[in-house]
Design a protein around this motif. Structure first.
Motif, short mmCIF file in Angstrom:
data_model
loop_
_atom_site.label_atom_id
_atom_site.label_comp_id
_atom_site.label_asym_id
_atom_site.label_seq_id
_atom_site.Cartn_x
_atom_site.Cartn_y
_atom_site.Cartn_z
N THR A 137 0.88 -1.21 0.16
CA THR A 137 0.09 -0.02 0.15
C THR A 137 0.58 1.24 -0.03
N GLY A 138 0.33 2.17 -0.85
CA GLY A 138 1.09 3.47 -0.60
C GLY A 138 1.29 4.22 0.36
N GLY A 139 2.05 5.16 0.87
CA GLY A 139 2.06 5.78 1.85
C GLY A 139 1.44 7.06 1.51
N GLU A 140 1.69 8.28 2.66
CA GLU A 140 1.15 9.43 2.66
C GLU A 140 2.07 10.37 2.57
N GLY A 141 1.99 11.32 1.80
CA GLY A 141 2.99 12.84 2.09
C GLY A 141 4.20 12.62 1.84
N ILE A 142 4.80 13.81 1.57
CA ILE A 142 6.20 14.03 1.19
C ILE A 142 6.98 14.46 2.59
N LYS A 143 8.04 14.14 3.19
CA LYS A 143 8.64 14.69 4.27
C LYS A 143 10.10 15.24 3.84
N VAL A 144 10.41 16.29 4.43
CA VAL A 144 11.92 16.91 4.41
C VAL A 144 12.31 16.95 5.79
N PHE A 145 13.72 16.49 5.78
CA PHE A 145 14.02 16.26 6.92
C PHE A 145 15.31 17.33 7.27
N ASP A 146 15.11 17.93 8.14
CA ASP A 146 16.04 19.18 8.49
C ASP A 146 17.35 18.41 9.16
N PRO A 163 7.45 13.95 -11.22
CA PRO A 163 7.79 15.47 -11.01
C PRO A 163 7.22 16.10 -9.70
N LEU A 164 5.95 15.80 -9.27
CA LEU A 164 5.20 16.61 -8.42
C LEU A 164 5.69 16.40 -7.18
N LEU A 165 6.35 15.04 -6.99
CA LEU A 165 6.54 14.52 -5.56
C LEU A 165 7.93 15.28 -5.21
N ALA A 166 8.70 15.21 -6.23
CA ALA A 166 10.10 16.00 -5.91
C ALA A 166 9.95 17.40 -5.92
N ARG A 167 9.05 17.97 -6.38
CA ARG A 167 8.84 19.33 -6.44
C ARG A 167 8.30 19.68 -4.88
N ALA A 168 7.43 18.78 -4.33
CA ALA A 168 6.86 19.17 -3.33
C ALA A 168 8.33 19.32 -2.09
N ALA A 169 8.92 18.39 -2.27
CA ALA A 169 10.25 18.34 -1.55
C ALA A 169 10.95 19.63 -1.65
N VAL A 170 11.27 20.00 -3.04
CA VAL A 170 11.94 21.28 -3.36
C VAL A 170 11.66 22.43 -2.63
N GLU A 171 10.04 22.67 -2.63
CA GLU A 171 9.39 23.57 -2.11
C GLU A 171 9.59 23.59 -0.66
N GLY A 172 9.72 22.40 -0.11
CA GLY A 172 9.95 22.33 1.52
C GLY A 172 11.69 22.74 1.71
N GLY A 173 12.31 23.08 0.75
CA GLY A 173 13.76 23.46 0.91
C GLY A 173 14.82 22.43 0.82
N ALA A 174 14.41 21.14 0.11
CA ALA A 174 15.33 20.17 0.00
C ALA A 174 16.37 20.65 -0.88
N HIS A 175 17.76 20.18 -0.26
CA HIS A 175 19.01 20.44 -0.97
C HIS A 175 19.30 19.04 -1.65
#
Length: 303
Positions: A137-146, A163-175
């Protein structure tokens, strides 16, 4: 810390004689990467499936192997937490099926901090094998780890092709986007690699791919494994903060060989490219027709 070495595993699936054999193997791999100066160690998707070999009654059974590996996860996680703490590094453990209840199993990647703290990113989009044969089963939500190394996110294998999954991480500041993978053909490997490089281009960030390699004919889940580890960035440069190689390939391993692949990451390059790169794909994303708002990524402190 903005500049550090990442180690991406080309990790072989072995038939293990005992739990102690697994401890020895994982310890050896971690110690080798630490000796090479790595601050972040990345293991692949479903690398934990080798643990199903510890139960001969279920090792050849697709459904039974899930329960065997899932039941061992507390021990596996305790081992990773101890190794991360002992060596003062971040470790992305090989992902594993985690049974949440009688009907729900998710593909879980766990990231361990030098403190021993752990956070989890579940795979979001299932492949046909996971849906149709394994009932994951698929999970829910993208996390960005500080983290002390910068902001990290995880896109497990197939997730890197969206692309939109990675985009959510980028908008969360992922390097840095970590992509643990497990593919049984070169076609699959190249899909994930091309996805990884595309995500690096779009997100103006680093992407680290770590695959399983070799053959495990006793396993119905990970019997054939093809791929090469790689560290990728956008093929661009900036007057401030430097840039990436012209082809975007920071490091690349030899396909199919069990080994670590090392690359140097400098998150200042990410900031520089997003501010003054030759192209500004992050800033210009919203100019695409149909580029709508995304659910925000969850920011998770992990020190």
């Amino acid at each position: 810390m903005t500049r550090f070495t990442v180690a991406a595993a080309q990790y072989p699936i072995d038939s293990l004689e005992s739990w102690d054999a697994y401890v020895a193997k994982l310890t050896r791999w971690v110690e080798e990467a630490v000796a090479a100066g790595a601050a972040l160690l990345v293991f692949p998707e479903y690398g934990a499936m080798e643990l199903s070999s510890l139960d001969p009654a279920t090792m050849g059974d697709l459904a039974g192997s899930i329960d065997t590996v899932s039941a061992l996860l507390p021990q596996v996680d305790a081992l990773h937490a101890d190794l991360a703490r002992r060596h003062g590094v971040y470790i992305l453990a090989a992902s594993a099926p985690r049974r949440d209840d009688a009907r729900t199993v998710r593909n879980a990647a766990r990231l361990f901090a030098p403190s021993g703290a752990m956070a989890t990113q579940d795979k979001l989009v299932m492949t046909r094998f996971e849906r149709e044969e394994w009932a994951i089963t698929g999970g829910e939500g993208i996390k960005v780890f500080d983290t002390a190394l910068g902001r990290l996110a995880i896109a497990i294998c197939y997730d890197s092709e969206f692309p939109l999954l990675a985009r959510a991480a980028v908008e969360g500041g992922a390097h840095v986007l970590l992509v643990p993978s497990c593919t049984d053909t070169l076609h699959g490997y190249w899909r994930v690699r091309i996805g990884s490089q595309a995500r690096a281009l779009e997100g103006q960030c680093y992407v680290v791919q770590s695959p399983t390699v070799g053959e495990a004919p006793w396993s119905p889940a990970v019997d054939v494994n093809r791929g090469a580890a790689g560290v990728y960035g956008p093929p661009d440069a900036a007057p401030v903060g430097g840039g990436m190689p012209a082809d975007g390939v920071v490091a690349l391993g030899e396909e199919g060989v069990a080994a670590w692949v090392y690359g140097v990451i400098d998150t200042a390059h990410v900031d520089g490219l997003r501010a003054q790169g030759g192209v500004l794909t992050v800033a210009h994303w919203s100019e695409q027709p149909g580029a709508g708002a995304l659910p925000p990524a969850e920011l998770v402190p992990l020190r």
